[in-house]
Design a protein around this motif. Structure first.
Motif, mmCIF file in Angstrom:
data_model
loop_
_atom_site.group_PDB
_atom_site.id
_atom_site.type_symbol
_atom_site.label_atom_id
_atom_site.label_comp_id
_atom_site.label_asym_id
_atom_site.label_seq_id
_atom_site.Cartn_x
_atom_site.Cartn_y
_atom_site.Cartn_z
ATOM 1 N N THR A 108 0.933 -1.258 0.086
ATOM 2 C CA THR A 108 -0.066 -0.084 0.173
ATOM 3 C C THR A 108 0.982 1.242 0.230
ATOM 4 O OG1 THR A 108 -1.721 -1.207 1.308
ATOM 5 C CG2 THR A 108 -1.817 1.194 1.253
ATOM 6 N N GLN A 156 -7.461 -1.986 2.567
ATOM 7 C CA GLN A 156 -6.155 -2.563 2.720
ATOM 8 C C GLN A 156 -6.305 -3.983 2.847
ATOM 9 O OE1 GLN A 156 -3.940 -0.034 5.897
ATOM 10 N NE2 GLN A 156 -2.717 -0.570 4.613
ATOM 11 N N GLU A 169 -4.927 -6.725 0.253
ATOM 12 C CA GLU A 169 -4.131 -7.879 0.701
ATOM 13 C C GLU A 169 -4.782 -9.292 0.269
ATOM 14 O OE1 GLU A 169 -3.145 -7.832 5.017
ATOM 15 O OE2 GLU A 169 -2.730 -5.764 4.598
ATOM 16 N N ILE A 200 -0.011 4.732 6.930
ATOM 17 C CA ILE A 200 0.480 4.293 5.877
ATOM 18 C C ILE A 200 1.788 4.830 5.687
ATOM 19 C CG2 ILE A 200 0.416 3.603 3.376
ATOM 20 C CD1 ILE A 200 -2.700 4.302 3.887
#
Lengths: 208, 425
Positions: free
Chosen positions: A29, A179, A183, A202
């Motif tokens: 990310t 996120q 993932e 992040i």
């Protein structure tokens, strides 16, 4: 997997903008930060193949976007790129579930009902599958947009100011969801933002 | 969720806009189909009833009226003519006239006209008997297919005639005393024969004679003769009293393009007490009137068609402005420009197809209504269930108009610039 080298863009007025090189491995990310007018959105559009760069190239999943014709690029984008915008847009005449189904179809994939329903459930939209998008709240719309962006398990997810219209609670929820979902499909997540609430969460950041 | 279904959903997302477009389109298709059908059927009936007749001869008056009355059995006769005046026409050696059919008209039966004539008229109109035989004697009738069907007449049925042309249900009619007997029923021929009651010319003389003096004698004599001459042909008109009257004479020439034939009507009109009318000319006059009426209607229909095409165009165009984000979105999801073009064009075509179907239903429903009303007044048979090949072409035209109205919005949709559209959100 997303990388760009030597990207620049010439605006219709003749102004030339150069962008930093980018290498994002699968599953990463990254924030793309910059003030208003710094060309964040333009860079995102170049990376997503929505605009043609003046120089340089973008490679997604091993495919150089410059080598694709218009229709090929549309098709490639449908299969490998998910996009989320500041305000969520949908095909207004279709229900949330149908919006997800057509996203699969336009990408040339079969409609996967269990995946659609599972995803809606996961994003807390279980009861909204048959609703028209216009009937949802802003937060629900943004979650539905996330569902649509990841439905095809893209290699890269681009999010353009996904949280600027949301309050703190919704922002946290949306980023976590983004996120987690990125993932789950091992996608690179690139968020264009000037939202300071995200910089603390992040660590991978590129500044323009 | 294929593109067709998406087009449909987009179309019905604004149901009132869609309804307006469809209704306007249906109206324009309906009117075009109606005009085409009525024109086709009118032309056909004019042509079917020309029956190779070159000339109509009757009493002085309006040639159009004479033609309409004698050939189409509409309106009123110009008057009567004496047999003596037209005896020459019956001469088989006449240099111009090949053949004639005498007509006596004026009475009716429940709105259907009774025509005194000779059986040769059936050959002229190409009509044939379905059952029974020809009328041989006075007060025997052969009825047209429609007359028999509508009034439930069968062979041997008897009925009384009305004096004058009277519609069914009129209370003030004068009935003649004598019974007509049905001896034959015609097969449908698509001509005016379907709607006529045919009998001898002489029948008219009997039913209009006053019942006193010499005439009574005459009548008795005839009736006596009638009884005894069952197997004989009736007296030819040429041997009847030249003072007796008929209404008109249908004439066929030996050679219609000969110089004498061309001058024949003018000679009759200038030098005799007769009126000679050229039916082809009179009918072309009627058609000309018809045509100018049609032209005005045609302009109206054209205007409606343009408006309906515009309505599709505007509906698509405004919805496109509202939908430009979703079109850009579809591009980001993998839809190519061709797909967006197709998506919008299909919306126009759907309006066209639905409008076409509704329009055709509309026009044939109107024709069904007309068929019920127009037939009695104008001897003009309208069929609601006949479809024209033009209506197939009309379908192609409908698709073309739908495409035309959609093509500019569709091109615009296909040109949607994703980046610009999504950036300015």
């Amino acid at each position: 997997m997303l990388s760009s080298t030597n990207l620049s863009f010439t605006y219709p007025g003749g102004e030339v903008l150069k962008f930093p090189d980018l290498v994002c491995p699968a599953g990463e990310t990254r924030l793309l930060l910059g003030k208003s007018g710094s060309g964040k959105t333009t860079m995102l559009q170049l990376l997503a193949g929505l605009r043609k760069p003046a120089t340089g190239s973008v490679v997604i999943n091993g495919q150089n976007l410059n080598e694709l014709s218009g229709a090929e690029l549309d098709y490639f984008r449908g299969q490998n790129v998910g996009m989320i915008f500041q305000t969520a847009h949908f095909i207004r005449a279709l229900s949330v579930r149908e919006n997800l189904a057509i996203a699969q179809q336009l990408a040339g994939k079969p409609i996967d009902r269990p995946r659609i329903d599972g995803l809606l459930e996961e994003l807390d939209l279980g009861g909204k599958g048959n609703a028209l998008p216009g009937k949802l709240s802003v937060g629900q719309q943004q979650r539905a947009a996330i569902a649509r962006a990841i439905i095809n398990q893209p290699a890269v997810i681009f999010a353009d100011e996904p949280t600027s219209a949301l309050d703190d609670d919704n922002t946290r929820q949306v980023i976590q969801l983004l996120q987690r979902q990125a993932e789950a499909v091992k996608a690179t997540l690139l968020i264009v933002t000037h939202d300071n609430r995200l910089t603390g969460i992040i660590p991978q950041q590129t500044k323009l | 969720m294929n593109l067709l279904r998406l087009s449909w959903k987009n179309l019905t997302f604004k149901p009132l806009n869609a309804l307006l477009s469809v209704l306007l389109f249906a109206l324009s298709i309906g009117l075009i189909s109606l005009l085409l059908s009525l024109r086709e059927q009118a032309d056909e009936q004019f042509d079917n009833n020309l029956a190779g007749i070159d000339l109509v001869v009757g009493a002085k008056g309006s040639p159009l009226e004479l033609t309409l009355n004698s050939m189409y059995h509409v309106g009123y006769a110009t008057g009567n003519i004496k047999l003596g005046q037209v005896k020459a026409f019956f001469n088989p050696k006449h240099p111009i006239v090949e053949d004639v059919v005498p007509l006596s008209v004026g009475d009716s039966y429940r709105g259907y006209r009774i025509v005194g004539t000779i059986p040769k008229i059936l050959d002229w109109y190409g009509a044939e008997l379905a059952e029974g035989g020809l009328w041989q004697h006075d007060f025997e009738v052969v009825v047209g297919e429609e007359v028999a069907r509508v009034n439930g007449l069968t062979l041997g049925s008897k009925f009384k005639s009305n004096h004058g042309i009277i519609d069914e249900g009129d209370e003030n009619n004068i009935e003649h005393d004598d019974d007509f007997t049905v001896v034959g029923i015609l097969a449908p021929s698509g001509t005016v024969m379907d709607q006529l009651v045919l009998t001898t010319n002489q029948t008219y003389w009997h039913s209009h004679e006053t019942h006193n003096g010499d005439d009574a004698d005459h009548e008795n004599h005839d009736h006596a003769g009638h009884d005894h001459t069952h197997d004989h042909a009736p007296t030819p008109l040429t041997e009847e009293d030249p003072e007796q009257e008929i209404t008109s004479l249908l004439v066929r020439y030996r050679n219609a393009s000969s110089f004498q034939a061309l001058n024949f009507p003018r000679n009759l009109n200038e030098n005799t007490e007769l009126l000679a009318a050229n039916p082809a000319y009179e009918i072309s006059e009627v058609r000309r009137q018809f045509d100018s009426g049609q032209r005005i209607l045609g302009i109206l229909v054209l205007a409606i068609t343009v408006v309906s095409a515009l309505s599709i165009f505007i509906a698509l165009f405004t919805s496109l402005r509202e939908r430009r984000y979703e079109l850009a979105l579809m591009r980001t999801m993998g839809a190519g420009r061709k797909k967006l073009f197709f998506l919008i064009v299909m919306e126009g075509l759907m309006v066209a197809v639905i409008g076409y179907v509704l329009g055709i239903l509309l026009s044939h429903a109107i024709m069904a209504l007309l068929a019920a009303n127009v037939q009695d007044d104008f001897r003009y048979t309208v069929s609601a269930t006949r479809f024209l090949t033009e209506e197939v072409w009309l379908f192609a035209a409908a698709l073309f108009i739908g495409f035309l109205a959609a093509v500019i919005p569709a091109v615009q949709a296909a040109r949607t610039d994703i980046a610009d559209t999504l950036t300015h959100s």
